[in-house]
Design an enzyme around this catalytic site. Structure first.
Site, mmCIF file in Angstrom:
data_model
loop_
_atom_site.group_PDB
_atom_site.id
_atom_site.type_symbol
_atom_site.label_atom_id
_atom_site.label_comp_id
_atom_site.label_asym_id
_atom_site.label_seq_id
_atom_site.Cartn_x
_atom_site.Cartn_y
_atom_site.Cartn_z
ATOM 1 N N LYS A 52 34.889 40.955 47.205
ATOM 2 C CA LYS A 52 35.078 40.867 45.756
ATOM 3 C C LYS A 52 35.561 39.500 45.279
ATOM 4 C CE LYS A 52 33.840 43.707 43.968
ATOM 5 N NZ LYS A 52 32.364 43.939 43.727
ATOM 6 N N ALA A 53 35.217 38.482 46.034
ATOM 7 C CA ALA A 53 35.591 37.120 45.637
ATOM 8 C C ALA A 53 34.413 36.355 45.050
ATOM 9 C CB ALA A 53 36.146 36.355 46.840
ATOM 10 N N GLY A 54 33.279 37.034 44.833
ATOM 11 C CA GLY A 54 32.095 36.356 44.325
ATOM 12 C C GLY A 54 31.036 36.163 45.388
ATOM 13 N N THR A 56 28.283 37.888 46.524
ATOM 14 C CA THR A 56 26.854 38.024 46.222
ATOM 15 C C THR A 56 26.369 36.857 45.380
ATOM 16 O OG1 THR A 56 27.089 40.437 46.293
ATOM 17 C CG2 THR A 56 25.105 39.557 45.256
ATOM 18 N N HIS A 113 32.869 38.741 55.959
ATOM 19 C CA HIS A 113 34.195 38.915 55.360
ATOM 20 C C HIS A 113 35.282 38.872 56.438
ATOM 21 C CE1 HIS A 113 32.541 39.847 51.500
ATOM 22 N NE2 HIS A 113 32.173 41.073 51.764
ATOM 23 N N SER A 143 39.174 43.584 41.023
ATOM 24 C CA SER A 143 37.755 43.825 41.289
ATOM 25 C C SER A 143 37.572 44.808 42.448
ATOM 26 C CB SER A 143 37.062 42.497 41.596
ATOM 27 O OG SER A 143 35.669 42.692 41.753
ATOM 28 N N MET A 238 22.204 38.422 37.230
ATOM 29 C CA MET A 238 22.443 39.054 38.525
ATOM 30 C C MET A 238 22.896 40.504 38.376
ATOM 31 S SD MET A 238 24.002 36.111 41.002
ATOM 32 C CE MET A 238 24.006 37.274 42.351
ATOM 33 N N LYS A 262 32.560 42.455 35.600
ATOM 34 C CA LYS A 262 32.854 41.518 34.501
ATOM 35 C C LYS A 262 32.605 40.068 34.899
ATOM 36 C CE LYS A 262 36.274 43.979 31.671
ATOM 37 N NZ LYS A 262 37.643 43.885 31.096
#
Length: 299
Positions: A52-54, A56, A113, A143, A238, A262
Protein backbone atom coordinates in the site's frame (compact mmCIF):
# COMPACT_ATOMS: atom_id res chain seq x y z
CA UNK A 1 9.81 -6.31 15.66
CA UNK A 2 7.98 -9.62 15.40
CA UNK A 3 4.32 -10.35 14.93
CA UNK A 4 2.21 -10.64 18.07
CA UNK A 5 -0.04 -13.33 16.65
CA UNK A 6 -1.90 -14.03 19.89
CA UNK A 7 -2.80 -10.40 20.62
CA UNK A 8 -5.45 -9.86 17.91
CA UNK A 9 -8.63 -11.64 16.88
CA UNK A 10 -8.36 -11.15 13.11
CA UNK A 11 -6.71 -13.99 11.23
CA UNK A 12 -5.45 -13.80 7.67
CA UNK A 13 -6.36 -16.72 5.40
CA UNK A 14 -3.52 -19.21 5.73
CA UNK A 15 -1.82 -16.99 8.30
CA UNK A 16 1.68 -18.06 9.28
CA UNK A 17 4.84 -16.52 10.71
CA UNK A 18 8.02 -17.00 8.67
CA UNK A 19 11.29 -15.98 10.31
CA UNK A 20 9.40 -13.63 12.60
CA UNK A 21 7.29 -12.04 9.83
CA UNK A 22 3.53 -12.48 9.39
CA UNK A 23 2.33 -13.71 6.00
CA UNK A 24 -0.92 -15.00 4.54
CA UNK A 25 -1.71 -17.93 2.25
CA UNK A 26 -0.48 -16.21 -0.92
CA UNK A 27 3.10 -16.33 0.42
CA UNK A 28 3.49 -19.88 1.79
CA UNK A 29 6.73 -20.98 3.48
CA UNK A 30 7.85 -23.14 0.56
CA UNK A 31 7.67 -20.14 -1.79
CA UNK A 32 9.48 -17.87 0.67
CA UNK A 33 12.22 -20.50 0.92
CA UNK A 34 12.63 -20.54 -2.86
CA UNK A 35 12.74 -16.75 -3.14
CA UNK A 36 16.10 -16.62 -1.39
CA UNK A 37 17.71 -18.65 -4.19
CA UNK A 38 15.90 -16.93 -7.04
CA UNK A 39 18.10 -16.48 -10.11
CA UNK A 40 18.55 -12.73 -10.54
CA UNK A 41 19.62 -11.35 -13.92
CA UNK A 42 21.94 -8.39 -14.32
CA UNK A 43 19.36 -6.47 -16.33
CA UNK A 44 16.50 -7.02 -13.88
CA UNK A 45 14.63 -4.12 -12.29
CA UNK A 46 13.32 -4.87 -8.80
CA UNK A 47 10.53 -2.81 -7.24
CA UNK A 48 10.78 -2.84 -3.46
CA UNK A 49 7.82 -1.52 -1.47
CA UNK A 50 5.85 -2.15 1.66
CA UNK A 51 2.20 -3.00 0.83
CA UNK A 52 0.00 0.00 0.00
CA UNK A 53 2.88 2.37 -0.65
CA UNK A 54 2.05 2.89 -4.33
CA UNK A 55 3.37 -0.42 -5.63
CA UNK A 56 1.05 -0.93 -8.60
CA UNK A 57 1.57 2.66 -9.69
CA UNK A 58 5.33 2.26 -9.69
CA UNK A 59 5.07 -1.14 -11.41
CA UNK A 60 3.20 0.37 -14.32
CA UNK A 61 5.55 3.35 -14.58
CA UNK A 62 8.69 1.21 -14.53
CA UNK A 63 7.33 -1.42 -16.91
CA UNK A 64 6.46 1.28 -19.43
CA UNK A 65 9.87 2.92 -19.05
CA UNK A 66 11.63 -0.40 -19.63
CA UNK A 67 9.40 -1.16 -22.61
CA UNK A 68 9.63 2.19 -24.37
CA UNK A 69 6.10 3.21 -23.46
CA UNK A 70 4.37 0.26 -25.14
CA UNK A 71 0.83 1.25 -24.24
CA UNK A 72 -0.75 -1.41 -26.46
CA UNK A 73 0.61 -4.31 -24.42
CA UNK A 74 0.02 -2.44 -21.18
CA UNK A 75 -3.64 -2.09 -22.13
CA UNK A 76 -4.04 -5.74 -23.08
CA UNK A 77 -2.12 -7.66 -20.39
CA UNK A 78 -2.51 -7.42 -16.61
CA UNK A 79 0.40 -5.79 -14.84
CA UNK A 80 0.91 -8.82 -12.57
CA UNK A 81 1.77 -10.90 -15.67
CA UNK A 82 4.04 -8.23 -17.09
CA UNK A 83 5.63 -7.47 -13.71
CA UNK A 84 5.43 -10.54 -11.45
CA UNK A 85 5.04 -10.42 -7.67
CA UNK A 86 8.00 -12.55 -6.59
CA UNK A 87 6.76 -14.14 -3.33
CA UNK A 88 3.15 -14.48 -4.47
CA UNK A 89 1.31 -17.76 -5.04
CA UNK A 90 -2.12 -17.09 -6.50
CA UNK A 91 -4.51 -19.78 -5.28
CA UNK A 92 -7.20 -18.55 -7.71
CA UNK A 93 -5.17 -18.34 -10.92
CA UNK A 94 -2.78 -21.08 -9.77
CA UNK A 95 0.19 -18.92 -10.69
CA UNK A 96 3.44 -18.62 -8.75
CA UNK A 97 5.33 -15.34 -8.98
CA UNK A 98 8.69 -17.08 -9.04
CA UNK A 99 7.68 -19.12 -12.07
CA UNK A 100 6.09 -16.18 -13.84
CA UNK A 101 9.26 -14.16 -13.29
CA UNK A 102 11.49 -16.98 -14.57
CA UNK A 103 9.48 -17.08 -17.80
CA UNK A 104 9.45 -13.33 -18.45
CA UNK A 105 11.98 -12.22 -21.09
CA UNK A 106 14.60 -9.66 -20.16
CA UNK A 107 14.57 -6.96 -19.05
CA UNK A 108 12.25 -8.03 -16.24
CA UNK A 109 10.41 -5.75 -13.82
CA UNK A 110 9.79 -7.70 -10.60
CA UNK A 111 8.09 -6.57 -7.42
CA UNK A 112 8.57 -7.65 -3.83
CA UNK A 113 7.30 -6.59 -0.41
CA UNK A 114 9.97 -8.56 1.45
CA UNK A 115 12.39 -7.22 4.01
CA UNK A 116 15.90 -7.28 2.64
CA UNK A 117 16.98 -10.29 4.68
CA UNK A 118 14.23 -12.37 3.03
CA UNK A 119 14.84 -11.11 -0.51
CA UNK A 120 16.89 -13.00 -3.15
CA UNK A 121 20.49 -13.40 -2.04
CA UNK A 122 21.75 -12.55 -5.52
CA UNK A 123 20.50 -8.99 -5.19
CA UNK A 124 23.79 -8.36 -3.40
CA UNK A 125 25.91 -9.72 -6.26
CA UNK A 126 24.23 -8.81 -9.53
CA UNK A 127 24.19 -5.52 -11.42
CA UNK A 128 20.40 -5.38 -11.42
CA UNK A 129 18.58 -2.16 -10.62
CA UNK A 130 16.57 -1.78 -7.42
CA UNK A 131 13.96 0.94 -7.04
CA UNK A 132 12.75 1.40 -3.46
CA UNK A 133 9.50 3.30 -2.93
CA UNK A 134 8.70 4.85 0.45
CA UNK A 135 5.41 6.49 1.42
CA UNK A 136 4.65 8.28 4.64
CA UNK A 137 3.63 5.54 7.10
CA UNK A 138 0.44 7.16 8.35
CA UNK A 139 -1.07 7.09 4.85
CA UNK A 140 0.27 3.55 4.39
CA UNK A 141 -1.50 2.48 7.56
CA UNK A 142 -4.82 3.97 6.45
CA UNK A 143 -4.57 2.50 2.95
CA UNK A 144 -3.73 -0.93 4.35
CA UNK A 145 -6.70 -0.72 6.72
CA UNK A 146 -9.10 -0.25 3.82
CA UNK A 147 -7.40 -3.03 1.84
CA UNK A 148 -7.81 -5.37 4.81
CA UNK A 149 -11.50 -4.48 4.95
CA UNK A 150 -12.27 -4.87 1.26
CA UNK A 151 -10.18 -7.90 0.26
CA UNK A 152 -11.19 -11.50 0.93
CA UNK A 153 -7.54 -12.46 0.49
CA UNK A 154 -6.88 -10.48 3.68
CA UNK A 155 -9.87 -12.02 5.44
CA UNK A 156 -12.26 -9.04 5.06
CA UNK A 157 -11.21 -7.41 8.32
CA UNK A 158 -14.27 -6.61 10.43
CA UNK A 159 -12.46 -4.97 13.33
CA UNK A 160 -12.28 -1.29 14.17
CA UNK A 161 -9.82 1.31 12.92
CA UNK A 162 -8.42 1.44 16.47
CA UNK A 163 -7.68 -2.30 16.36
CA UNK A 164 -5.99 -2.08 12.98
CA UNK A 165 -3.92 0.87 14.15
CA UNK A 166 -2.57 -1.30 16.98
CA UNK A 167 -1.95 -4.17 14.56
CA UNK A 168 0.06 -1.91 12.28
CA UNK A 169 2.30 -0.30 14.91
CA UNK A 170 3.06 -3.71 16.46
CA UNK A 171 3.91 -5.37 13.14
CA UNK A 172 0.90 -7.68 13.06
CA UNK A 173 0.04 -7.10 9.40
CA UNK A 174 0.71 -9.05 6.22
CA UNK A 175 4.41 -8.86 5.31
CA UNK A 176 5.20 -7.86 8.86
CA UNK A 177 6.41 -4.66 10.45
CA UNK A 178 6.55 -1.55 8.29
CA UNK A 179 9.30 -0.28 10.62
CA UNK A 180 11.46 -3.37 10.07
CA UNK A 181 10.89 -3.31 6.32
CA UNK A 182 11.79 0.36 6.06
CA UNK A 183 14.97 0.14 8.08
CA UNK A 184 16.10 -2.99 6.21
CA UNK A 185 16.08 -1.19 2.85
CA UNK A 186 17.04 2.32 3.97
CA UNK A 187 20.64 1.22 4.43
CA UNK A 188 20.86 0.25 0.72
CA UNK A 189 19.91 3.67 -0.61
CA UNK A 190 23.45 4.78 -1.45
CA UNK A 191 24.33 1.67 -3.48
CA UNK A 192 25.03 2.60 -7.11
CA UNK A 193 22.36 0.22 -8.40
CA UNK A 194 19.68 1.46 -5.99
CA UNK A 195 17.33 4.42 -6.30
CA UNK A 196 15.11 5.45 -3.40
CA UNK A 197 12.05 7.47 -4.34
CA UNK A 198 9.07 8.80 -2.43
CA UNK A 199 5.40 8.39 -3.23
CA UNK A 200 4.75 12.01 -2.39
CA UNK A 201 7.35 13.17 -4.92
CA UNK A 202 5.63 11.10 -7.61
CA UNK A 203 2.33 12.71 -6.65
CA UNK A 204 3.83 16.18 -6.75
CA UNK A 205 5.49 15.83 -10.16
CA UNK A 206 5.08 12.52 -11.99
CA UNK A 207 6.75 13.84 -15.14
CA UNK A 208 9.93 14.64 -13.22
CA UNK A 209 9.82 11.24 -11.50
CA UNK A 210 9.45 9.40 -14.81
CA UNK A 211 12.39 11.32 -16.29
CA UNK A 212 14.59 10.62 -13.26
CA UNK A 213 13.70 6.93 -13.23
CA UNK A 214 14.38 6.62 -16.96
CA UNK A 215 17.80 8.18 -16.46
CA UNK A 216 18.57 5.83 -13.54
CA UNK A 217 17.54 2.84 -15.65
CA UNK A 218 19.56 3.99 -18.65
CA UNK A 219 16.51 4.33 -20.90
CA UNK A 220 16.08 7.07 -23.47
CA UNK A 221 12.52 8.31 -23.73
CA UNK A 222 11.12 10.96 -26.03
CA UNK A 223 9.02 13.77 -24.61
CA UNK A 224 6.01 12.04 -26.17
CA UNK A 225 6.91 8.77 -24.42
CA UNK A 226 7.09 10.56 -21.09
CA UNK A 227 3.80 12.36 -21.67
CA UNK A 228 2.10 9.12 -22.67
CA UNK A 229 3.37 7.33 -19.56
CA UNK A 230 2.29 10.15 -17.27
CA UNK A 231 -1.19 10.22 -18.80
CA UNK A 232 -1.57 6.44 -18.74
CA UNK A 233 -0.39 6.28 -15.11
CA UNK A 234 -2.67 8.96 -13.74
CA UNK A 235 -4.53 7.75 -10.66
CA UNK A 236 -7.89 8.21 -12.36
CA UNK A 237 -6.84 6.07 -15.34
CA UNK A 238 -5.27 3.29 -13.29
CA UNK A 239 -8.25 3.08 -10.94
CA UNK A 240 -10.59 2.21 -13.82
CA UNK A 241 -8.08 0.15 -15.80
CA UNK A 242 -8.71 -3.63 -15.39
CA UNK A 243 -5.06 -4.24 -16.29
CA UNK A 244 -3.91 -2.44 -13.14
CA UNK A 245 -6.65 -2.48 -10.50
CA UNK A 246 -6.11 -6.14 -9.43
CA UNK A 247 -9.77 -6.69 -8.63
CA UNK A 248 -9.72 -10.21 -10.10
CA UNK A 249 -6.76 -11.31 -7.95
CA UNK A 250 -7.55 -9.91 -4.52
CA UNK A 251 -11.34 -10.38 -4.68
CA UNK A 252 -11.93 -6.73 -3.87
CA UNK A 253 -15.34 -5.63 -2.65
CA UNK A 254 -15.53 -2.21 -4.28
CA UNK A 255 -18.57 -1.33 -2.19
CA UNK A 256 -16.28 -1.34 0.83
CA UNK A 257 -13.18 0.11 -0.82
CA UNK A 258 -11.52 -0.27 -4.25
CA UNK A 259 -7.88 -1.38 -4.38
CA UNK A 260 -6.94 2.03 -5.79
CA UNK A 261 -8.94 4.13 -3.36
CA UNK A 262 -7.86 7.78 -3.10
CA UNK A 263 -4.17 8.00 -3.86
CA UNK A 264 -3.90 11.26 -1.94
CA UNK A 265 -1.34 12.61 0.50
CA UNK A 266 -2.62 13.32 4.02
CA UNK A 267 -5.72 11.11 4.14
CA UNK A 268 -4.42 9.83 7.47
CA UNK A 269 -5.83 12.99 9.06
CA UNK A 270 -9.33 11.66 8.35
CA UNK A 271 -8.64 8.55 10.44
CA UNK A 272 -5.98 9.20 13.09
CA UNK A 273 -7.06 10.81 16.34
CA UNK A 274 -4.68 13.35 17.82
CA UNK A 275 -3.69 10.77 20.43
CA UNK A 276 -3.03 8.11 17.79
CA UNK A 277 -0.89 10.51 15.78
CA UNK A 278 1.16 11.27 18.88
CA UNK A 279 1.55 7.56 19.68
CA UNK A 280 2.63 6.87 16.11
CA UNK A 281 5.14 9.71 16.17
CA UNK A 282 6.61 8.35 19.39
CA UNK A 283 6.96 4.82 18.03
CA UNK A 284 8.46 6.13 14.80
CA UNK A 285 11.00 8.19 16.73
CA UNK A 286 11.92 5.26 18.96
CA UNK A 287 12.39 2.83 16.09
CA UNK A 288 13.57 4.92 13.14
CA UNK A 289 14.30 8.39 14.52
CA UNK A 290 18.05 7.82 14.18
CA UNK A 291 17.65 7.42 10.41
CA UNK A 292 16.14 10.88 9.80
CA UNK A 293 13.99 9.69 6.89
CA UNK A 294 12.34 12.76 5.30
CA UNK A 295 8.70 11.64 5.13
CA UNK A 296 6.09 14.07 3.81
CA UNK A 297 2.73 13.97 5.60
CA UNK A 298 0.93 16.77 3.77
CA UNK A 299 1.33 19.16 0.85
Amino acid sequence: MTSKAGSFTHKLPGEHVYEGVLFFEYSPPEVLDRVKDFNVRDDDVFIVTYPKAGTTWLQEVLWLIMNDGQLKEANEKQVYFRSPFLEFKDTVLNEVGLELAAAVPSPRVIKTHLQKRLAPKQLNDKNCKVVILFRNPKDVCVSYYHFYRSSSSMGNFKGSWNEFFEMFITGHTGHGSWFDFTESWWHSRHNSNVKLIYYEDMKKNLTKSVEELAKFLGRSLSHQNVDDIVKHCSFENMKTNPMTNHEDVYSINKNISPLLRKGTVGDWKNHFTVAQSEVFDKVLEEKLGHLNIPFTYKF
